[in-house]
Structures are given as structure tokens and as C-alpha cells.
Scaffold this motif. Structure first.
Motif, mmCIF file in Angstrom:
data_model
loop_
_atom_site.group_PDB
_atom_site.id
_atom_site.type_symbol
_atom_site.label_atom_id
_atom_site.label_comp_id
_atom_site.label_asym_id
_atom_site.label_seq_id
_atom_site.Cartn_x
_atom_site.Cartn_y
_atom_site.Cartn_z
ATOM 1 N N HIS A 221 43.329 24.084 28.663
ATOM 2 C CA HIS A 221 42.698 24.486 27.403
ATOM 3 C C HIS A 221 43.769 24.773 26.354
ATOM 4 C CE1 HIS A 221 43.782 28.481 28.951
ATOM 5 N NE2 HIS A 221 43.790 28.853 27.673
ATOM 6 N N VAL A 222 43.336 24.752 25.088
ATOM 7 C CA VAL A 222 44.201 25.177 23.986
ATOM 8 C C VAL A 222 43.450 26.213 23.171
ATOM 9 C CG1 VAL A 222 45.473 22.992 23.822
ATOM 10 C CG2 VAL A 222 43.373 23.302 22.476
ATOM 11 N N TRP A 223 44.224 27.081 22.505
ATOM 12 C CA TRP A 223 43.655 28.011 21.527
ATOM 13 C C TRP A 223 43.941 27.471 20.133
ATOM 14 C CZ3 TRP A 223 40.498 32.014 22.481
ATOM 15 C CH2 TRP A 223 40.461 32.533 23.772
ATOM 16 N N LEU A 224 42.878 27.266 19.341
ATOM 17 C CA LEU A 224 43.015 26.783 17.968
ATOM 18 C C LEU A 224 42.032 27.530 17.076
ATOM 19 C CD1 LEU A 224 43.325 22.910 18.474
ATOM 20 C CD2 LEU A 224 45.128 24.478 17.700
ATOM 21 N N VAL B 35 48.457 27.315 16.928
ATOM 22 C CA VAL B 35 49.190 26.836 15.757
ATOM 23 C C VAL B 35 48.414 27.050 14.457
ATOM 24 C CG1 VAL B 35 50.613 25.147 16.962
ATOM 25 C CG2 VAL B 35 48.330 24.489 16.180
ATOM 26 N N ALA B 36 47.083 26.960 14.487
ATOM 27 C CA ALA B 36 46.288 27.115 13.269
ATOM 28 C C ALA B 36 46.403 28.537 12.722
ATOM 29 C CB ALA B 36 44.828 26.764 13.539
ATOM 30 N N LEU B 37 46.231 29.531 13.600
ATOM 31 C CA LEU B 37 46.325 30.920 13.137
ATOM 32 C C LEU B 37 47.756 31.297 12.792
ATOM 33 C CD1 LEU B 37 43.785 32.987 15.270
ATOM 34 C CD2 LEU B 37 43.438 31.651 13.179
ATOM 35 N N HIS B 38 48.724 30.720 13.502
ATOM 36 C CA HIS B 38 50.123 30.999 13.158
ATOM 37 C C HIS B 38 50.450 30.479 11.755
ATOM 38 C CE1 HIS B 38 51.550 31.380 17.631
ATOM 39 N NE2 HIS B 38 50.550 32.193 17.316
ATOM 40 N N ALA B 39 49.987 29.280 11.442
ATOM 41 C CA ALA B 39 50.246 28.726 10.110
ATOM 42 C C ALA B 39 49.558 29.560 9.034
ATOM 43 C CB ALA B 39 49.779 27.276 10.046
ATOM 44 N N LEU B 40 48.320 29.980 9.283
ATOM 45 C CA LEU B 40 47.601 30.818 8.320
ATOM 46 C C LEU B 40 48.301 32.160 8.143
ATOM 47 C CD1 LEU B 40 43.812 30.253 9.131
ATOM 48 C CD2 LEU B 40 44.984 29.730 6.986
ATOM 49 N N THR B 41 48.743 32.737 9.240
ATOM 50 C CA THR B 41 49.438 34.030 9.171
ATOM 51 C C THR B 41 50.695 33.927 8.320
ATOM 52 O OG1 THR B 41 48.588 34.644 11.356
ATOM 53 C CG2 THR B 41 50.517 35.845 10.547
ATOM 54 N N ASP B 42 51.490 32.877 8.565
ATOM 55 C CA ASP B 42 52.707 32.698 7.776
ATOM 56 C C ASP B 42 52.395 32.438 6.309
ATOM 57 O OD1 ASP B 42 54.549 33.239 9.683
ATOM 58 O OD2 ASP B 42 55.057 31.156 10.144
ATOM 59 N N ALA B 43 51.282 31.759 6.036
ATOM 60 C CA ALA B 43 50.898 31.521 4.639
ATOM 61 C C ALA B 43 50.611 32.835 3.926
ATOM 62 C CB ALA B 43 49.684 30.601 4.574
ATOM 63 N N ALA C 115 47.023 37.456 21.730
ATOM 64 C CA ALA C 115 46.012 36.679 21.010
ATOM 65 C C ALA C 115 46.387 36.631 19.533
ATOM 66 C CB ALA C 115 44.641 37.303 21.194
ATOM 67 N N SER C 116 46.408 35.452 18.954
ATOM 68 C CA SER C 116 46.906 35.274 17.585
ATOM 69 C C SER C 116 46.076 35.947 16.491
ATOM 70 C CB SER C 116 47.063 33.785 17.286
ATOM 71 O OG SER C 116 48.095 33.255 18.101
ATOM 72 N N PRO C 117 44.764 36.239 16.688
ATOM 73 C CA PRO C 117 44.071 37.021 15.647
ATOM 74 C C PRO C 117 44.754 38.345 15.337
ATOM 75 C CG PRO C 117 42.448 36.016 17.088
ATOM 76 C CD PRO C 117 43.806 35.737 17.702
ATOM 77 N N LEU C 118 45.494 38.888 16.302
ATOM 78 C CA LEU C 118 46.265 40.110 16.068
ATOM 79 C C LEU C 118 47.287 39.906 14.960
ATOM 80 C CD1 LEU C 118 47.306 42.966 17.006
ATOM 81 C CD2 LEU C 118 48.823 41.723 18.563
ATOM 82 N N PHE C 119 47.975 38.765 14.975
ATOM 83 C CA PHE C 119 48.979 38.467 13.963
ATOM 84 C C PHE C 119 48.316 38.263 12.597
ATOM 85 C CE2 PHE C 119 51.004 36.028 17.725
ATOM 86 C CZ PHE C 119 51.411 37.223 18.314
ATOM 87 N N LEU C 120 47.210 37.521 12.628
ATOM 88 C CA LEU C 120 46.511 37.221 11.371
ATOM 89 C C LEU C 120 45.997 38.503 10.718
ATOM 90 C CD1 LEU C 120 45.464 34.948 9.486
ATOM 91 C CD2 LEU C 120 43.358 34.944 10.851
ATOM 92 N N LYS C 121 45.453 39.382 11.542
ATOM 93 C CA LYS C 121 44.945 40.647 10.984
ATOM 94 C C LYS C 121 46.077 41.464 10.370
ATOM 95 C CE LYS C 121 42.121 44.712 11.938
ATOM 96 N NZ LYS C 121 42.992 45.603 11.163
ATOM 97 N N HIS C 122 47.225 41.473 11.004
ATOM 98 C CA HIS C 122 48.364 42.214 10.456
ATOM 99 C C HIS C 122 48.735 41.685 9.077
ATOM 100 C CE1 HIS C 122 52.751 43.043 9.956
ATOM 101 N NE2 HIS C 122 52.373 44.240 10.353
ATOM 102 N N ALA C 123 48.771 40.355 8.933
ATOM 103 C CA ALA C 123 49.086 39.769 7.629
ATOM 104 C C ALA C 123 48.035 40.145 6.594
ATOM 105 C CB ALA C 123 49.202 38.257 7.751
ATOM 106 N N GLY C 124 46.749 40.102 6.987
ATOM 107 C CA GLY C 124 45.678 40.481 6.062
ATOM 108 C C GLY C 124 45.771 41.939 5.652
ATOM 109 N N ASP C 125 46.150 42.796 6.607
ATOM 110 C CA ASP C 125 46.300 44.226 6.286
ATOM 111 C C ASP C 125 47.428 44.446 5.277
ATOM 112 O OD1 ASP C 125 44.246 44.854 7.998
ATOM 113 O OD2 ASP C 125 45.551 45.497 9.654
ATOM 114 N N LEU C 126 48.514 43.675 5.403
ATOM 115 C CA LEU C 126 49.609 43.813 4.448
ATOM 116 C C LEU C 126 49.180 43.392 3.048
ATOM 117 C CD1 LEU C 126 52.837 42.645 6.361
ATOM 118 C CD2 LEU C 126 51.951 44.954 6.009
ATOM 119 N N VAL C 127 48.343 42.366 2.960
ATOM 120 C CA VAL C 127 47.817 41.960 1.649
ATOM 121 C C VAL C 127 47.005 43.103 1.045
ATOM 122 C CG1 VAL C 127 46.241 40.390 0.453
ATOM 123 C CG2 VAL C 127 47.806 39.490 2.178
ATOM 124 N N ALA C 128 46.139 43.719 1.861
ATOM 125 C CA ALA C 128 45.315 44.829 1.365
ATOM 126 C C ALA C 128 46.177 46.015 0.949
ATOM 127 C CB ALA C 128 44.312 45.249 2.436
#
Length: 396
Positions: free
Chosen positions: A253-256, A275-283, A308-321
């Protein structure tokens, strides 16, 4: 001027129907902005001014319980009095109630102007040293047209001579009381207290007002008032981009995009290699100049092994807020020969939206192949590219 007694009349006797299409709602002066009723804010602006000696509120006959529910307590706050059938009559009722204490000066304030600043109040009080009356004004910046029938332009006014009147309007008490008493005996409605003073022959000066000294009149004015309380800062748009690539290794399986997709390989990496969430997080990190995933979640730190990559994405979103920003839209493109992405796009958008607390409509997830070219074409791995558009307070 500090030795003079200065009373304030807050005119709050209206029903505020233009600001309340819902007739069952509270009148505008009792509705909250920033969690505090408009009238409480207006009264508070004057009770906090060191030169004000008393504040009198003129209320509607049906609003005694609403006023009491404000819970205001200050030695300078006088018991409210009942107003008349219109603003002019309500002001006169306030002046009559103040007559026994006969203050030196009186400031007359609309209840629906909760943002009278100390500077504006100071300007009015200072002008009364040399003038019978004073009112804050703001220069008119729009071009003003005059029409005789409301359909065709008759002439264009010289806006250099036009000013929008605000409150508080200040006067020497005895003079404005006399002017109001005289005005009450004639059949004419005056638009404000300064007009009554002008009609009575008093010298009325204009002083600097402020563009934020707004009067809440229409429903949309509440939204503007909330923005003012939030700081009403000027926002600017930022764009960030992200790129990530992971190779395949044996797996099932893959996580996307936060979705587990059965496949003949898995993606190699320290975390779940999404890779999808990593790219979004870096953006998102890029849009606020906050580095990349490796800065915040270094692969050398074993606590992020298999994370789990949603953890990274949430951190980036929190920094924006935390930067006072908001996410406008996200766009990610996944490049691979397999697995099939389209059936999973709705779930990906839902997970990204839930992780960041934004609407799915602000998220685009797309997929394409590399036409059998390169390492993705040889099915050696997957690439994701992303962009993020955000709004943040402008930094000069």
C-alpha cells in the motif's frame, strides 16, 4: 479645561431597525461586537476618559431591563432617562435631566458609535476653549453628485468643502440647552446637534475625527466593527510551493493525501512517505518563510519514524494561523503511473480540509502520468508538486 465639569449624553433611545432586519433581534445598541454590547463599549469610551465627570444615557421606554442587564457600574454613570419620539427630543430629555447639576460642558454622543477614541474626545474638548461648539469630522473622499429628481445629475459638488460629521459633538451646556429648547418650539427636524447650534447662531468649530469612528447603521456595519476590533490590518497574499519525491520499495500500500491506497509497492521514507501531504506542508511553510519539513521534523529524530503526515500538515497550518493568516487555496499534483488516484480524490480533499480546518472547496488534488518517461514512468517512485496561497498581515 481640567477644572471644568464635563457631562456626556449617550443617545440610545432608538430601536435600530435599519441594522436589525430581524425585528425579534436586540436593538443594535444592545447587540454584541467582540462579545461586548455596543452600548457598553460606547459608555466605556467616555467613562475611561479622565476629564469626563458624568455620563447620562437616554434610553427607549421599553429598554430599561436591557440597560440594567449591561451590568455597568461607575460612580460617574447616572441613572438612565427615557428618550422622546426622535433623536432631537431624546437629546433634549438628556439636557433637561442634566440641568440641575448644570455642567460647564456637554458632549453628545450616538450610542451606535462605539469607537470614539481618546484623541477625538480630546480634540472636541480642547476646541471648546475658544468656540461655542465643536464636532469631529472626516473629509469626504468620494465625488458627490447632486440630483433634483434622483435620476439625473444636476451638478457635481466641490468635495474640498464637504465633511462628514461624527460624534461626540461638544457644547457649552447653557448655550446648547437654550438652543434645543428654542428648537423644540418650531416645526423643524434638525439632523444633528451641531445644526441646532448653527441655527441658534453659535460658533461651531470642526476638529479632527477618525475614519474608524463609525456609526453602526446597517447590518454590514457589524462585520466592519468586528474587523476594527480585530485590528483591521491590511492583508497581503503570499504564495508557497512544495515538491517531494519518494521511491518505491516492496509493500502492499501507499499513503497519498492521507489516504491508504492498496498497491503493489510502498513508498520508502522516514515517516509514512506521503508525498502529497509533504509537498502541501512545504508549500505552507514556504508561504510564511518557515523553512521545510526537515527543519521542523528532522529525519534524524526517531520520534518521527513512521509518523502520519497529517501531523506535519497540521503543524504548518497552525503556524499560518499563529501568523494571523488564513489559507486561501491549496493545489497539489501527483505524478505517477500507479496507483489510480482519481477514485481517492474526494477522500484526500476531505482529510486535508479536516486537518487544516478549511473548506474542501479550497483544495485541489490532481494526478497525471509522465507518459512512461523518467523514474516515475519506470514506476520507480512518485512525485508530488504543490502550491499554497495564503493571506497574512502585511509586513512593511
Amino acid at each position: 479645561m481640567n477644572e471644568k465639569s464635563i457631562a456626556v449624553i449617550i443617545v440610545a433611545a432608538g430601536k435600530g431597525e435599519r441594522a436589525n432586519p430581524d425585528t425579534t433581534a436586540d436593538p443594535k445598541q444592545y447587540r454584541p461586537i467582540g462579545g461586548v454590547p455596543v452600548l457598553s463599549r460606547t459608555i466605556g469610551a467616555f467613562l475611561s476618559h479622565p476629564q469626563v465627570t458624568s455620563v447620562l444615557t437616554v434610553i427607549h421606554a421599553d429598554h430599561a431591563e436591557r440597560f440594567a442587564a449591561l451590568g455597568l457600574s461607575d460612580a460617574r454613570l447616572l441613572p438612565p432617562v427615557t428618550g422622546g419620539s426622535d433623536r432631537q427630543a431624546s437629546v433634549l430629555a438628556g439636557l433637561q435631566a442634566l440641568a440641575p447639576q448644570r455642567p460647564d460642558l456637554v458632549l453628545i454622543q450616538d450610542a451606535a458609535r462605539p469607537f470614539a477614541s481618546p484623541e477625538v474626545i480630546d480634540n472636541v474638548i480642547a476646541a471648546l476653549e475658544q468656540h461655542d461648539g465643536a464636532l469631529p469630522v472626516a473629509a469626504v473622499t468620494d465625488t458627490i453628485k447632486r440630483s433634483l429628481d434622483g435620476q439625473r445629475v444636476a451638478t457635481t459638488e466641490d468635495r474640498s468643502q464637504l465633511f462628514a460629521a461624527q460624534t461626540p459633538q461638544g457644547f457649552r451646556f447653557g448655550q446648547v440647552f437654550s438652543a434645543h429648547m428654542r428648537a423644540s418650539t418650531i416645526r423643524r427636524q434638525f439632523t444633528d446637534d451641531a445644526e441646532i447650534a448653527e441655527w441658534a447662531g453659535l460658533r461651531v468649530a470642526m476638529v479632527g475625527g477618525h475614519r474608524d469612528n463609525i456609526k453602526i447603521t446597517h447590518p454590514e456595519d457589524f462585520a466592519r466593527a468586528e474587523r476594527l476590533l480585530a485590528g483591521d490590518v491590511t492583508m497581503e497574499t503570499r504564495i508557497g510551493t512544495g515538491f517531494d519525491v519518494h521511491s518505491f520499495e516492496p509493500g502492499d500500500h501507499v499513503w497519498l493525501g492521507g489516504v491508504r491506497i492498496p498497491y503493489k509497492f510502498k513508498l520508502n521514507g522516514h515517516s509514512d512517505s506521503d508525498v502529497a501531504l509533504h509537498a502541501l506542508t512545504d508549500a505552507l511553510y514556504g508561504a510564511i518563510g518557515a523553512g521545510d519539513i526537515g527543519v521542523h521534523f528532522p529525519p534524524s529524530d526517531m520520534q518521527w519514524k513512521g509518523a502520519a503526515s497529517p501531523l506535519f500538515l497540521k503543524h504548518a497550518g497552525d503556524l499560518v494561523a499563529q501568523a494571523g493568516g488564513r489559507i486561501v487555496n491549496l493545489d497539489v499534483t501527483i505524478v505517477c503511473e500507479g496507483p489510480k488516484i482519481a477514485p481517492h480524490v474526494p477522500a484526500m480533499r476531505g482529510i486535508i480540509a479536516q486537518t487544516l480546518g478549511i473548506a474542501p472547496a479550497r483544495i485541489a488534488v490532481k494526478a497525471t502520468t509522465s507518459e512512461k518517461l523518467g523514474f516515475t514512468g519506470r514506476e520507480e517512485g512518485i512525485v508530488a508538486m504543490a502550491s499554497a496561497s495564503i493571506e497574512v498581515p502585511r509586513v512593511d
